[in-house]
Design a protein around this motif. Structure first.
Motif, PDB file in Angstrom:
ATOM      1  N   UNK A 448      37.154  38.806  12.352  1.00 48.34           N
ATOM      2  CA  UNK A 448      36.535  39.846  13.081  1.00 48.34           C
ATOM      3  C   UNK A 448      36.360  39.597  14.379  1.00 48.34           C
ATOM      4  N   UNK A 449      36.499  40.514  15.285  1.00 50.23           N
ATOM      5  CA  UNK A 449      36.322  40.698  16.812  1.00 50.23           C
ATOM      6  C   UNK A 449      34.961  41.567  16.924  1.00 50.23           C
ATOM      7  N   UNK A 450      33.901  41.205  17.541  1.00 52.15           N
ATOM      8  CA  UNK A 450      32.909  41.992  17.975  1.00 52.15           C
ATOM      9  C   UNK A 450      32.671  42.006  19.493  1.00 52.15           C
ATOM     10  N   UNK A 451      32.845  43.169  20.240  1.00 53.19           N
ATOM     11  CA  UNK A 451      32.605  43.015  21.640  1.00 53.19           C
ATOM     12  C   UNK A 451      31.389  43.851  21.872  1.00 53.19           C
ATOM     13  N   UNK A 452      30.670  43.229  22.908  1.00 51.75           N
ATOM     14  CA  UNK A 452      29.440  44.011  23.257  1.00 51.75           C
ATOM     15  C   UNK A 452      29.235  43.825  24.903  1.00 51.75           C
ATOM     16  N   UNK A 453      28.378  44.496  25.021  1.00 52.84           N
ATOM     17  CA  UNK A 453      28.106  44.892  26.724  1.00 52.84           C
ATOM     18  C   UNK A 453      27.392  43.961  27.562  1.00 52.84           C
ATOM     19  N   UNK A 454      26.729  43.001  27.158  1.00 52.56           N
ATOM     20  CA  UNK A 454      26.099  42.087  27.838  1.00 52.56           C
ATOM     21  C   UNK A 454      26.288  40.726  27.092  1.00 52.56           C
ATOM     22  N   UNK A 455      26.116  39.774  27.987  1.00 53.22           N
ATOM     23  CA  UNK A 455      26.025  38.091  27.837  1.00 53.22           C
ATOM     24  C   UNK A 455      24.883  38.096  26.722  1.00 53.22           C
ATOM     25  N   UNK A 456      23.735  38.477  27.056  1.00 54.60           N
ATOM     26  CA  UNK A 456      22.668  38.117  26.236  1.00 54.60           C
ATOM     27  C   UNK A 456      22.915  38.821  24.834  1.00 54.60           C
ATOM     28  N   UNK A 457      23.641  39.921  24.795  1.00 46.16           N
ATOM     29  CA  UNK A 457      23.727  40.524  23.272  1.00 46.16           C
ATOM     30  C   UNK A 457      24.819  39.473  22.792  1.00 46.16           C
ATOM     31  N   UNK A 458      25.892  39.258  23.334  1.00 45.77           N
ATOM     32  CA  UNK A 458      26.735  38.229  22.768  1.00 45.77           C
ATOM     33  C   UNK A 458      26.161  37.057  22.156  1.00 45.77           C
ATOM     34  N   UNK A 459      25.192  36.487  22.861  1.00 47.74           N
ATOM     35  CA  UNK A 459      24.351  35.175  22.351  1.00 47.74           C
ATOM     36  C   UNK A 459      23.573  35.461  21.152  1.00 47.74           C
ATOM     37  N   UNK A 460      22.865  36.683  21.370  1.00 52.57           N
ATOM     38  CA  UNK A 460      22.079  36.978  20.083  1.00 52.57           C
ATOM     39  C   UNK A 460      22.628  37.039  18.935  1.00 52.57           C
ATOM     40  N   UNK A 461      23.954  37.941  18.984  1.00 51.58           N
ATOM     41  CA  UNK A 461      24.782  38.313  17.687  1.00 51.58           C
ATOM     42  C   UNK A 461      25.122  36.610  17.122  1.00 51.58           C
ATOM     43  N   UNK A 462      25.726  36.110  18.009  1.00 55.34           N
ATOM     44  CA  UNK A 462      26.456  34.805  17.896  1.00 55.34           C
ATOM     45  C   UNK A 462      25.536  34.002  16.991  1.00 55.34           C
ATOM     46  N   UNK A 463      24.385  33.741  17.447  1.00 56.26           N
ATOM     47  CA  UNK A 463      23.261  32.869  16.979  1.00 56.26           C
ATOM     48  C   UNK A 463      23.101  33.163  15.653  1.00 56.26           C
ATOM     49  N   UNK A 464      23.131  34.515  15.291  1.00 57.88           N
ATOM     50  CA  UNK A 464      22.753  34.736  13.797  1.00 57.88           C
ATOM     51  C   UNK A 464      24.000  34.666  12.755  1.00 57.88           C
ATOM     52  N   UNK A 465      25.057  34.115  13.322  1.00 53.27           N
ATOM     53  CA  UNK A 465      26.077  33.948  12.360  1.00 53.27           C
ATOM     54  C   UNK A 465      26.083  32.348  11.644  1.00 53.27           C
ATOM     55  N   UNK A 466      26.720  32.374  10.706  1.00 54.51           N
ATOM     56  CA  UNK A 466      26.684  30.917   9.975  1.00 54.51           C
ATOM     57  C   UNK A 466      27.906  30.665   9.312  1.00 54.51           C
ATOM     58  N   UNK A 467      28.144  29.276   9.015  1.00 53.16           N
ATOM     59  CA  UNK A 467      29.310  28.746   8.520  1.00 53.16           C
ATOM     60  C   UNK A 467      30.295  28.584   9.342  1.00 53.16           C
ATOM     61  N   UNK A 468      31.604  28.114   9.086  1.00 56.82           N
ATOM     62  CA  UNK A 468      32.537  27.796   9.853  1.00 56.82           C
ATOM     63  C   UNK A 468      33.289  28.951  10.576  1.00 56.82           C
ATOM     64  N   UNK A 469      34.239  28.890  11.639  1.00 54.33           N
ATOM     65  CA  UNK A 469      34.996  29.798  12.101  1.00 54.33           C
ATOM     66  C   UNK A 469      34.348  30.834  13.017  1.00 54.33           C
TER      67      UNK A 469
END
Length: 716
Positions: A448-469
């Motif tokens: 899945x691809x998720x596109x957000x509006x700000x750099x900060x939001x991208x980091x916030x969402x990314x850091x809540x993901x777990x596992x490989x890939x």
């Protein structure tokens, strides 16, 4: 009777070039360059008059180490006496840049055009009239269309471009003791043959989607051969192969109409490299110039600059190659610039095919000046302009205002049924999602691809993901790093491995990835549709199984996006099919209506040009497509470490800056200030900035936003 040899240039080994030799050489080149827009006589005049101020004893002493001399005002004054305003302006700025016009009452010697003219008219220049014993200035007529202030400014800048290029070229040939030779490159006929060879394997097409792509390609080839220079749109659905199709139109037209070059204008630096690389693969390295901030070494010019003092690489400064790939920032800021190095290439836009990729990305605060400049090139300089996008903006009324006599032709008119055949996704709305809820949804999907509006939001969402890939992409990662991540993403998508990507909008335009599902934070409809183009890109899955989910994030939208989001909401609420042509037209019309005509020229560029006398320098200062200027911070990582060492040792070169561009991150002023406060930056003698604390860069999310515990919002 002995005659004194007045010299223009003197080399260290004692070779000399007389002023008359230099004037004749410059005039010949300037006239040839200006012939592209029927201004040969103006070019001849500007070339012959530009350095007549060197016929003074003061300048002759200057050649042997004497003080600096104003040698430009004399030629400007002589041309103005002959009522040749464009040539006078071009000559007055051929070293220090085009000045503001000012007023007739300006003090003699002021930095304005009239200040320089008054200095000459009041006899404050040392006698230069010895030129009259060697030649007379040729007669020239100003083109009728250049009679208005707006068009007169544009014509003057184009003539200025011819003069600067001719002056630097003739001087360079003498100083290098090597005659000027045009750039060695392939003809349009040869480039056309290379394109035909490249696409030959596409026929006969396999599958319905490839069949439609080939129909578009053939229509573009046919239209290019059929139509002469003009104004065109190329409205192709995402996945329709518009990059190669638009190139085929341009090559077909250039070959049929003997046009000189193709200029491909792209909105994002982050995607320009892959477009340039694709063109190199088709046409050959020697025929494609990639021109943007990552490869350009800007000259800093002032009144002391001179052709012999500022070495220039001709192809970079003049765009004298068949195909140029550049950014909208470089293209339009050059058209409104006043510096010689930025204007030198402008005359080569005449008789060229100009393709504006992702034309909907023209920035709204500068929309009217941008459209006006395109209209000028088409109306008076033999250029073609192609607005190329899957989401065509409603620019017709503005073009009709600026170029009412030029029809806008669609290159590839596709019936709604054909447009429908490119449908590969379905849309759904999910309302407001917290970053935690969004991450939970993404976690449930394998790819899945998720596109957000700000750099900060991208980091916030990314850091809540777990596992490989799991992957993060933003412009806080240097280009070589992003490219490596994208290669890994494509590999995992191809091999069916887990692949969850959280990105800013940089992935939306021109990045070739194919996800089974996409989430897009609420934005303008054009951005939503661009994100949708990364879902089921190759049409291998049914549209009903390829879902693009539109959601509203937990943060308020950036002010930059408020108007486009408002227009997008109107379309989402009232149009059943948000990807239809009707919805797209409604969106752009609504967007322009919400802002109004004044917001389309927020810095009043066009009114300024109409109300004041040729305000070249003021216009250049006002016209900056990037409102918040960024600073490039170089990262001494991987190959970048060795490149930074070369920079520290003072080995400055275009090649070095180009390679360093792959290891640079552009940061906004508030982010730069935070890094400065943390003591994380090193400033080099050439003005470059290097990240001193490489611990602030990670291989997952790039350069940190909070080096000293701050909290900021960054877009991109």
């Amino acid at each position: 009777m002995d005659t004194y040899a007045y010299l223009a240039h003197l080399t260290e080994d004692g070779r000399t070039q007389t002023i008359l030799e230099h004037l004749k050489g410059t005039a010949s080149l300037c006239s040839a360059f200006a012939a592209a827009f029927d201004a040969e006589a103006q070019g001849q005049l500007a070339g012959m008059a530009h350095d007549i101020g060197k016929y003074s004893a003061a300048f002759q002493r200057r050649l042997h180490g004497g003080p600096k001399v104003d040698h430009a005002s004399a030629g400007a004054f002589e041309c103005l006496k002959a009522q040749q305003l464009a040539a006078a302006f071009a000559i007055s700025g051929h070293h220090g840049g085009l000045p503001d016009g000012g007023g007739r009452g300006d003090a003699a010697g002021a930095g304005t055009f009239w200040g320089r003219i008054n200095r000459a008219s009041q006899g404050r220049l040392e006698d230069y009239h010895a030129w009259q014993s060697e030649f007379s200035l040729p007669h020239a007529n100003t083109p009728a269309f250049a009679g208005t202030r707006l068009e007169g400014m544009f014509f003057t800048r184009m003539l200025f471009s011819c003069l600067v290029d001719a002056d630097y070229t003739d001087t360079g040939a003498f100083m290098d003791n090597s005659p000027y030779l045009p750039a060695s490159s392939s003809s349009m006929e040869e480039l056309w043959r290379r394109l035909e060879t490249y696409v030959s394997g596409w026929f006969p097409p396999k599958g319905a989607l490839n069949m439609q792509r080939c129909v578009i390609l053939e229509q573009c080839m046919s239209a290019g051969a059929q139509y002469g220079p003009g104004l065109f749109t190329l409205t192709v659905p995402t996945g329709g192969g518009k990059t190669v199709a638009s190139l085929s139109f341009a090559l077909a037209q250039a070959k049929a109409r003997r046009m000189k070059r193709i200029v491909y204008v792209i909105p994002y630096t982050s995607i320009i490299e892959q477009t340039a690389q694709a063109f190199r693969e088709i046409l050959g390295d020697e025929n494609v110039l990639e021109f943007h901030s990552g490869v350009q070494f800007d000259q800093q010019e002032d009144d002391a600059s001179s052709p012999e003092a500022v070495p220039l690489t001709r192809s970079v400064e003049t765009w004298d190659v068949p195909v140029i790939v550049t950014t909208a920032v470089q293209f339009f800021e050059s058209l409104y610039a006043c510096q010689p190095s930025k204007c030198r290439k402008l005359h080569n836009l005449a008789q060229s095919v100009l393709i504006f990729d992702e034309a909907q990305m023209l920035p709204l605060p500068y929309l009217r000046p941008c459209v006006w400049a395109i209209a000028q090139l088409v109306r008076h300089y033999g250029a073609s302009a192609v607005l190329c996008t899957a989401t065509q903006p409603a620019l017709d009324p503005i073009f009709q205002e600026f170029a009412p006599e030029i029809p806008i032709r669609e290159i590839c008119p596709m019936a709604e049924a054909h447009w429908e055949s490119f449908r590969r996704v379905s849309f759904q709305q999910a309302g407001t999602l917290s970053w935690m809820d969004l991450a939970a949804r993404l976690q449930q999907q394998e790819q899945v691809l998720c596109v957000v509006n700000t750099r900060r939001a991208a980091r916030e969402v990314f850091h809540q993901l777990s596992g490989p890939g799991n992957f993060h992409l933003s412009t806080l990662m240097y280009p070589a790093h992003r490219r490596r991540i994208l290669d890994e993403i494509r590999r995992r998508l191809r091999d069916g491995l887990p692949c969850r990507v959280v990105s800013t909008s940089l992935i939306e335009a021109g990045v070739d990835v194919d996800f089974p599902a996409v989430y897009r934070e609420l934005s303008g409809l054009d951005s939503i549709l661009q994100a949708a183009g990364r879902c089921n890109r190759e049409g291998k899955r049914p549209p009903e199984d390829s879902i693009v989910t539109i959601f509203q994030g937990e943060d308020p939208p950036p002010r930059l996006f408020e108007t486009s989001i408002g227009a997008g909401k109107i379309v989402l609420d009232h149009c059943q099919d948000v990807s239809s042509r009707a919805a797209i037209h409604t969106y752009f019309s609504t967007l322009l209506d919400l802002k109004g005509a004044e917001a389309q020229d927020a810095h009043h560029i066009l009114p300024l040009m109409e109300s004041e006398f040729f305000p070249f320098r003021t216009v250049a200062e006002r016209f900056h497509l990037i409102e918040s200027p960024t600073t490039t911070v170089y990262l001494p990582l991987e190959e970048g470490a060795g490149l930074v060492e070369l920079l520290r040792s003072g080995q400055y070169s275009r090649t070095l800056y180009r390679r360093l561009g792959q290891y640079g991150v552009s940061v906004y002023p508030q982010h730069l200030a935070a890094l400065e406060q943390a003591g994380a930056l090193e400033h080099l003698e050439d003005g470059s900035v290097v990240l001193r604390d490489i611990g602030l860069y990670t291989q997952t999310t790039g350069l940190t936003l909070e080096p000293s515990g701050g909290n900021a919002l960054f877009i991109g």
